[in-house]
Design a protein around this motif. Structure first.
Motif, mmCIF file in Angstrom:
data_model
loop_
_atom_site.group_PDB
_atom_site.id
_atom_site.type_symbol
_atom_site.label_atom_id
_atom_site.label_comp_id
_atom_site.label_asym_id
_atom_site.label_seq_id
_atom_site.Cartn_x
_atom_site.Cartn_y
_atom_site.Cartn_z
ATOM 1 N N UNK A 1 0.837 -1.187 0.000
ATOM 2 C CA UNK A 1 0.000 0.000 0.000
ATOM 3 C C UNK A 1 0.875 1.241 0.000
ATOM 4 N N UNK A 2 0.329 2.377 -0.396
ATOM 5 C CA UNK A 2 1.124 3.600 -0.506
ATOM 6 C C UNK A 2 1.658 4.061 0.851
ATOM 7 N N UNK B 1 -10.424 -11.495 -8.754
ATOM 8 C CA UNK B 1 -9.189 -12.235 -8.509
ATOM 9 C C UNK B 1 -8.041 -11.247 -8.571
ATOM 10 N N UNK B 2 -7.174 -11.248 -7.555
ATOM 11 C CA UNK B 2 -6.038 -10.320 -7.515
ATOM 12 C C UNK B 2 -4.747 -11.124 -7.473
ATOM 13 N N UNK B 3 -3.788 -10.710 -8.280
ATOM 14 C CA UNK B 3 -2.541 -11.458 -8.429
ATOM 15 C C UNK B 3 -1.340 -10.590 -8.078
ATOM 16 N N UNK B 4 -0.283 -11.268 -7.619
ATOM 17 C CA UNK B 4 0.986 -10.615 -7.371
ATOM 18 C C UNK B 4 1.398 -10.686 -5.915
ATOM 19 N N UNK B 5 2.692 -10.583 -5.697
ATOM 20 C CA UNK B 5 3.203 -10.564 -4.342
ATOM 21 C C UNK B 5 3.158 -11.923 -3.658
ATOM 22 N N UNK B 6 3.470 -11.917 -2.388
ATOM 23 C CA UNK B 6 3.517 -13.143 -1.593
ATOM 24 C C UNK B 6 2.235 -13.303 -0.769
ATOM 25 N N UNK B 7 1.834 -14.539 -0.625
ATOM 26 C CA UNK B 7 0.714 -14.882 0.254
ATOM 27 C C UNK B 7 -0.501 -13.982 -0.024
ATOM 28 N N UNK B 8 -0.991 -13.263 1.000
ATOM 29 C CA UNK B 8 -2.179 -12.424 0.788
ATOM 30 C C UNK B 8 -1.844 -10.935 0.847
ATOM 31 N N UNK B 9 -0.578 -10.587 0.558
ATOM 32 C CA UNK B 9 -0.183 -9.179 0.611
ATOM 33 C C UNK B 9 -1.028 -8.327 -0.339
ATOM 34 N N UNK B 10 -1.238 -8.824 -1.551
ATOM 35 C CA UNK B 10 -1.985 -8.044 -2.539
ATOM 36 C C UNK B 10 -3.466 -7.987 -2.180
ATOM 37 N N UNK B 11 -3.996 -9.054 -1.591
ATOM 38 C CA UNK B 11 -5.397 -8.987 -1.138
ATOM 39 C C UNK B 11 -5.572 -7.819 -0.162
ATOM 40 N N UNK B 12 -4.620 -7.640 0.743
ATOM 41 C CA UNK B 12 -4.714 -6.561 1.732
ATOM 42 C C UNK B 12 -4.675 -5.201 1.054
ATOM 43 N N UNK B 13 -3.824 -5.056 0.028
ATOM 44 C CA UNK B 13 -3.780 -3.799 -0.717
ATOM 45 C C UNK B 13 -5.114 -3.559 -1.415
ATOM 46 N N UNK C 1 -8.091 -4.750 -0.682
ATOM 47 C CA UNK C 1 -9.148 -4.439 0.283
ATOM 48 C C UNK C 1 -9.011 -3.012 0.805
ATOM 49 N N UNK C 2 -7.778 -2.569 0.981
ATOM 50 C CA UNK C 2 -7.561 -1.193 1.419
ATOM 51 C C UNK C 2 -8.042 -0.199 0.363
ATOM 52 N N UNK C 3 -7.945 -0.567 -0.915
ATOM 53 C CA UNK C 3 -8.433 0.289 -2.000
ATOM 54 C C UNK C 3 -9.960 0.316 -2.057
ATOM 55 N N UNK C 4 -10.604 -0.739 -1.524
ATOM 56 C CA UNK C 4 -12.060 -0.772 -1.541
ATOM 57 C C UNK C 4 -12.671 -1.990 -2.215
ATOM 58 N N UNK C 5 -11.843 -2.933 -2.684
ATOM 59 C CA UNK C 5 -12.369 -4.188 -3.237
ATOM 60 C C UNK C 5 -12.796 -5.064 -2.053
ATOM 61 N N UNK C 6 -14.093 -5.299 -1.922
ATOM 62 C CA UNK C 6 -14.601 -5.993 -0.739
ATOM 63 C C UNK C 6 -14.523 -7.509 -0.843
#
Length: 382
Positions: free
Chosen positions: A95-96, A136-148, A150-155
């Motif tokens: 995240x930024x 579906x979100x791709x990239x990074x390790x484990x659930x790092x990108x999911x957290x990014x 979700x922080x952006x607003x993808x529920x």
């Protein structure tokens, strides 16, 4: 033709070390016509957009010239003013806010989150379309990108590891590690219609990710569902296709390894080659990241917000924006198309021994310190 300007720094040639040059800038700096007495600072005639990898950093290490360049932006320059800048990178994965903490530590200056435009930052502007839909979100390790995400607003963001945990036979050539298994979100994908795929950052398991993308796209969103490839006889063509969005087209990028490494652009080419071999055509996708027009327009809007915060007033006319970068294919091509002056540095992907750059910059510099100095001198001459 690439321009090389004579120096306007009075003592530049009399000093041999970078630190001495910085001391001379402090000594000879005079607050000239760009400073005014009101409480609102007047904007200087230029601003900067910096790439990160290969310009400010090489892998985890700070390029020494970067700190001296940032000193100039923070007032150690002949104009005696602070010069606004943003960081415009095709990298990502955090995240930024997390990125700003890391960069502030690495660069030794305070970086604000609204100065950072990562490859996937632009997704904040489109999240409203998919905020309530499974993606579906791709990239990074484990659930790092999911957290990014979700922080952006993808529920309802899912990863390919979630899919593998649901049915290991989806890709029987990879067993989840304990760390990966702890990061998954349990879900039954037979009843979850994936509406879009976002490649935020460089995938870590190309084979698993390509397989799952193929399954999602070919079944119009249902992993394990029947394939609905385009066909004149298909009776389900009313189902909308799954949107595929990629955030970084870079084929190569510069780490601390001696030779450039494959980037997200290479993953895109690998997926498209497999899809074409299976289906017979490339799959249409949305591409963000440098050098795309959408990314440069988004970056300019972020910089405008930064300038308005800096000046405390509305900015009707943007100062000249200089792009300092190391990759002709992404950075220089995009800056040239956006009408920004561009400076190519020799500390990253660009290798002058391999011939002239594929896209001609306004100037070629040894490093970011020389690039910033050249841009300031150029504006002072005007």
């Amino acid at each position: 033709m690439i321009k090389r300007a004579p120096s306007m720094f009075v003592v530049r040639h009399a000093l041999s070390s970078p630190s001495a040059r910085c001391r001379s800038l402090r000594t000879h700096t005079s607050p000239v016509r760009y400073i005014q007495s009101s409480s609102r600072p007047r904007l200087p005639p230029l601003a900067f957009a910096f790439d990160i990898d290969g310009v400010l950093l090489r892998g985890p290490h700070t390029i020494p010239a970067a700190r001296r360049a940032l000193d100039m932006l923070n007032g150690v320059n002949p104009m005696g003013v602070t010069i606004p800048f943003i960081l415009l990178t095709n990298g990502g994965g955090l995240g930024e806010e997390a990125r700003r903490h890391k960069l502030s530590s690495q660069l030794g200056v305070e970086i604000h989150s609204n100065q950072i435009v990562q490859a996937h930052t632009i997704l904040k502007s489109v999240v409203h379309k998919y905020a309530d839909k499974p993606v579906l979100v791709l990239g990074g390790r484990n659930d790092e990108i999911r957290k990014v995400a979700e922080d952006y607003g993808f529920k309802h963001a899912y990863t390919t590891l979630d899919v593998l945990a649901w049915k290991p036979e989806v890709w029987p050539f990879h067993n989840l590690t304990p760390e990966e298994r702890a990061s998954v979100k349990p879900a039954d994908f037979s009843g979850i219609p994936i509406s879009a795929i976002f490649v935020f950052h460089d995938p870590r398991n190309w084979s698993l990710d390509i397989q799952v993308i193929l399954d999602v796209i070919r079944s119009r969103g249902i992993v394990g569902g029947p394939y609905l490839d385009p066909s004149p006889t298909s009776n389900q063509q009313s189902l909308p296709p799954v949107e595929l969005v990629l955030c970084n087209p870079d084929l190569l990028w510069k780490s601390d390894f001696p030779q450039p490494r494959l980037g997200q652009g290479a993953f895109r080419e690998a997926f498209q080659a497999v899809y074409q071999a299976v289906v017979g055509a490339r799959y249409p996708c949305v591409q963000y990241g440098k050098p795309t027009k959408a990314t440069y327009e988004f970056a300019e809007s972020v910089l405008r917000d930064r300038l308005e915060e800096f000046s405390g007033d509305r900015v009707d006319e943007m100062p000249r924006v200089y792009m300092i970068a190391d990759n002709p294919e992404s950075d220089i091509a995009g800056a040239n198309a956006a009408g920004w002056p561009s400076v190519l540095v020799k500390t990253g992907v660009y290798d002058p021994s391999r011939g002239p750059p594929t896209h001609t910059p306004s100037y070629i510099a040894e490093d970011v310190e020389e690039a910033v100095r050249w841009a300031i001198e150029r504006e002072m001459r005007k």
